[in-house]
Write an enzyme that holds these catalytic residues in place. Structure first.
Site, PDB file in Angstrom:
ATOM      1  N   ASN A  10      52.890  28.066  43.263  1.00  0.00           N
ATOM      2  CA  ASN A  10      52.252  28.050  41.936  1.00  0.00           C
ATOM      3  C   ASN A  10      52.175  29.495  41.466  1.00  0.00           C
ATOM      4  O   ASN A  10      51.390  30.282  41.984  1.00  0.00           O
ATOM      5  CB  ASN A  10      50.842  27.433  42.076  1.00  0.00           C
ATOM      6  CG  ASN A  10      50.059  27.535  40.777  1.00  0.00           C
ATOM      7  OD1 ASN A  10      50.617  27.826  39.723  1.00  0.00           O
ATOM      8  ND2 ASN A  10      48.760  27.290  40.863  1.00  0.00           N
ATOM      9  N   TRP A  11      53.015  29.823  40.495  1.00  0.00           N
ATOM     10  CA  TRP A  11      53.114  31.224  40.082  1.00  0.00           C
ATOM     11  C   TRP A  11      52.019  31.648  39.111  1.00  0.00           C
ATOM     12  O   TRP A  11      51.906  32.824  38.779  1.00  0.00           O
ATOM     13  CB  TRP A  11      54.495  31.493  39.463  1.00  0.00           C
ATOM     14  CG  TRP A  11      55.616  31.465  40.461  1.00  0.00           C
ATOM     15  CD1 TRP A  11      55.500  31.433  41.830  1.00  0.00           C
ATOM     16  CD2 TRP A  11      57.021  31.489  40.181  1.00  0.00           C
ATOM     17  NE1 TRP A  11      56.741  31.433  42.411  1.00  0.00           N
ATOM     18  CE2 TRP A  11      57.695  31.468  41.438  1.00  0.00           C
ATOM     19  CE3 TRP A  11      57.783  31.530  39.013  1.00  0.00           C
ATOM     20  CZ2 TRP A  11      59.088  31.481  41.528  1.00  0.00           C
ATOM     21  CZ3 TRP A  11      59.173  31.544  39.107  1.00  0.00           C
ATOM     22  CH2 TRP A  11      59.805  31.519  40.347  1.00  0.00           C
ATOM     23  N   LYS A  12      51.278  30.694  38.595  1.00  0.00           N
ATOM     24  CA  LYS A  12      50.186  31.017  37.656  1.00  0.00           C
ATOM     25  C   LYS A  12      50.726  31.909  36.526  1.00  0.00           C
ATOM     26  O   LYS A  12      51.859  31.715  36.109  1.00  0.00           O
ATOM     27  CB  LYS A  12      49.021  31.660  38.416  1.00  0.00           C
ATOM     28  CG  LYS A  12      48.622  30.829  39.638  1.00  0.00           C
ATOM     29  CD  LYS A  12      47.385  31.296  40.310  1.00  0.00           C
ATOM     30  CE  LYS A  12      47.111  30.404  41.522  1.00  0.00           C
ATOM     31  NZ  LYS A  12      45.856  30.701  42.181  1.00  0.00           N
ATOM     32  N   HIS A  98      44.348  21.904  38.252  1.00  0.00           N
ATOM     33  CA  HIS A  98      44.141  23.085  39.090  1.00  0.00           C
ATOM     34  C   HIS A  98      42.739  23.644  38.822  1.00  0.00           C
ATOM     35  O   HIS A  98      42.260  23.621  37.689  1.00  0.00           O
ATOM     36  CB  HIS A  98      45.205  24.150  38.798  1.00  0.00           C
ATOM     37  CG  HIS A  98      45.160  25.269  39.788  1.00  0.00           C
ATOM     38  ND1 HIS A  98      44.249  26.297  39.678  1.00  0.00           N
ATOM     39  CD2 HIS A  98      45.857  25.497  40.924  1.00  0.00           C
ATOM     40  CE1 HIS A  98      44.417  27.111  40.712  1.00  0.00           C
ATOM     41  NE2 HIS A  98      45.386  26.649  41.481  1.00  0.00           N
ATOM     42  N   GLU A 100      41.629  26.498  38.440  1.00  0.00           N
ATOM     43  CA  GLU A 100      41.508  27.519  37.401  1.00  0.00           C
ATOM     44  C   GLU A 100      41.423  26.873  36.022  1.00  0.00           C
ATOM     45  O   GLU A 100      40.781  27.388  35.122  1.00  0.00           O
ATOM     46  CB  GLU A 100      42.672  28.517  37.511  1.00  0.00           C
ATOM     47  CG  GLU A 100      42.435  29.488  38.659  1.00  0.00           C
ATOM     48  CD  GLU A 100      43.677  29.955  39.391  1.00  0.00           C
ATOM     49  OE1 GLU A 100      44.777  29.864  38.830  1.00  0.00           O
ATOM     50  OE2 GLU A 100      43.527  30.399  40.554  1.00  0.00           O
ATOM     51  N   GLU A 170      42.386  21.820  47.386  1.00  0.00           N
ATOM     52  CA  GLU A 170      42.259  23.270  47.290  1.00  0.00           C
ATOM     53  C   GLU A 170      40.786  23.639  47.107  1.00  0.00           C
ATOM     54  O   GLU A 170      40.270  23.578  45.992  1.00  0.00           O
ATOM     55  CB  GLU A 170      43.039  23.796  46.086  1.00  0.00           C
ATOM     56  CG  GLU A 170      44.530  23.532  46.137  1.00  0.00           C
ATOM     57  CD  GLU A 170      45.286  24.537  45.299  1.00  0.00           C
ATOM     58  OE1 GLU A 170      46.124  25.237  45.851  1.00  0.00           O
ATOM     59  OE2 GLU A 170      45.017  24.635  44.087  1.00  0.00           O
ATOM     60  N   GLY A 176      42.897  32.464  46.204  1.00  0.00           N
ATOM     61  CA  GLY A 176      43.072  33.860  45.815  1.00  0.00           C
ATOM     62  C   GLY A 176      42.035  34.789  46.429  1.00  0.00           C
ATOM     63  O   GLY A 176      41.947  35.959  46.065  1.00  0.00           O
ATOM     64  N   SER A 216      44.765  30.495  49.717  1.00  0.00           N
ATOM     65  CA  SER A 216      45.061  31.621  50.615  1.00  0.00           C
ATOM     66  C   SER A 216      45.993  31.247  51.771  1.00  0.00           C
ATOM     67  O   SER A 216      45.831  31.732  52.888  1.00  0.00           O
ATOM     68  CB  SER A 216      43.761  32.236  51.156  1.00  0.00           C
ATOM     69  OG  SER A 216      43.000  32.759  50.088  1.00  0.00           O
ATOM     70  N   GLY A 237      49.757  30.117  46.002  1.00  0.00           N
ATOM     71  CA  GLY A 237      49.780  31.018  44.849  1.00  0.00           C
ATOM     72  C   GLY A 237      50.394  32.345  45.230  1.00  0.00           C
ATOM     73  O   GLY A 237      51.616  32.504  45.278  1.00  0.00           O
ATOM     74  N   GLY A 238      49.537  33.321  45.551  1.00  0.00           N
ATOM     75  CA  GLY A 238      49.955  34.699  45.815  1.00  0.00           C
ATOM     76  C   GLY A 238      51.181  34.851  46.710  1.00  0.00           C
ATOM     77  O   GLY A 238      52.114  35.584  46.371  1.00  0.00           O
TER      78      GLY A 238
HETATM   79  P1  PGA Z   1      46.429  31.279  46.508  1.00  0.00           P
HETATM   80  O1  PGA Z   1      46.410  30.189  45.326  1.00  0.00           O
HETATM   81  O2  PGA Z   1      47.479  30.854  47.481  1.00  0.00           O
HETATM   82  O3  PGA Z   1      46.753  32.583  45.822  1.00  0.00           O
HETATM   83  O4  PGA Z   1      45.056  31.270  47.107  1.00  0.00           O
HETATM   84  C1  PGA Z   1      46.548  28.839  45.615  1.00  0.00           C
HETATM   85  C2  PGA Z   1      46.521  28.015  44.359  1.00  0.00           C
HETATM   86  O5  PGA Z   1      45.798  28.358  43.430  1.00  0.00           O
HETATM   87  O6  PGA Z   1      47.212  26.989  44.264  1.00  0.00           O
END
Ligand code: PGA
Length: 253
Positions: A10-12, A98, A100, A170, A176, A216, A237-238
């Site tokens: 997930n590149w956000k 998600h 966010e 999640e 993050g 994470s 994500g990251g």
């Molecule tokens: P993260 O994000 O791996 O950077 O913690 C995960 C996500 O939001 O799907």
């Protein structure tokens, strides 16, 4: 039959179009799809709306998902993108709910449910995200929160359609933050979710649904999650942004 493994990036709000295309070229040059096939892993990425078209063109074999979509077909919804628009460029996967979006855009499980039904009407797959906040976790409310999110988000989703849905657990406090939930916590909650799906759809159907852990996930911890009976993959994500790290994630599954 054993469930496939699924690694989804997930590149956000990261990567310009040029960077996204470069990632796709790296995937090709590093033969990541070949590695994935040999390990029985499905690979995917969710770029920004702006990069979707180019990623779709350059990433043959990768699942390409949008990070969201609107529940209406069209209309006065400034900044939104409809399923029909995604369909036009060949995208038929979308992340929904998600944390966010739940946090910054007040997206509720009811709204997620509407989006899921619109996606299903278009024959899309959805990756539906659930998970508790830090406060809820500390109060021991994880399963209550997740249950409500699963039941409301999947309301009126038929047994025929549930196969199009992947669930991603999640915990909000782990996204993050570098504070990943332990593999035991991930398994406890993912197993609980599978139990809910069994109640809704029966044991056989529930046993086929993919459930991911996210929060994470890094190359050095992905292996532990994937060893768990009810964790079928990771939403990352990251660590999914750089192709080298994405490759390491895949190699460590
Ligand atoms: P993260 O994000 O791996 O950077 O913690 C995960 C996500 O939001 O799907």
């Amino acid at each position: 039959m054993a469930r496939k493994k699924f690694l989804m990036g997930n590149w956000k709000m990261n990567h310009t179009i040029a960077e996204a295309v470069r990632f796709c070229e790296d995937v090709k040059n590093d033969s990541l799809l070949k590695i994935a096939r040999s390990k029985g892993v499905i690979l995917g990425v969710a770029p920004s709306y702006l990069s979707l078209y180019q990623v779709k063109r350059h990433a043959h074999g990768l699942i390409v998902a949008s990070q969201d979509c609107h529940y209406e077909e069209s209309g006065a919804y400034t900044s939104s993108v409809s399923c029909g628009m995604l369909e036009e460029i060949g995208v038929n996967w979308s992340i929904i709910g998600h944390s966010e979006r739940r946090t910054y855009d007040n997206e509720t499980s009811f709204v997620c449910n509407r989006k899921i039904h619109t996606l299903l009407k278009h024959g899309f797959h959805a990756i539906y995200c659930v998970g508790e906040t830090l406060k809820e976790y500390e109060q021991g409310l994880t399963k209550d929160v997740v249950k409500e999110q699963v039941l409301v988000g999947l309301m009126n989703v038929s047994k025929e359609d549930i196969g199009k849905i992947v669930i991603a657990y999640e915990p909000v406090w782990s996204i993050g933050t570098g504070k990943n939930a332990s593999a035991e916590i991930a398994e406890d909650v993912c197993g609980y979710i599978r139990g809910l799906l069994e109640e809704l759809y029966g044991k056989v159907t529930a046993s086929k649904i993919l459930i991911l852990y996210g929060g994470s996930v890094k190359p050095n911890n992905i292996h532990d999650y994937l060893l768990q009976a009810d964790v079928d993959g990771a939403l990352v994500g990251g660590a999914s942004l750089k192709s080298e790290s994405f490759k390491e994630l895949l190699e460590n599954i």
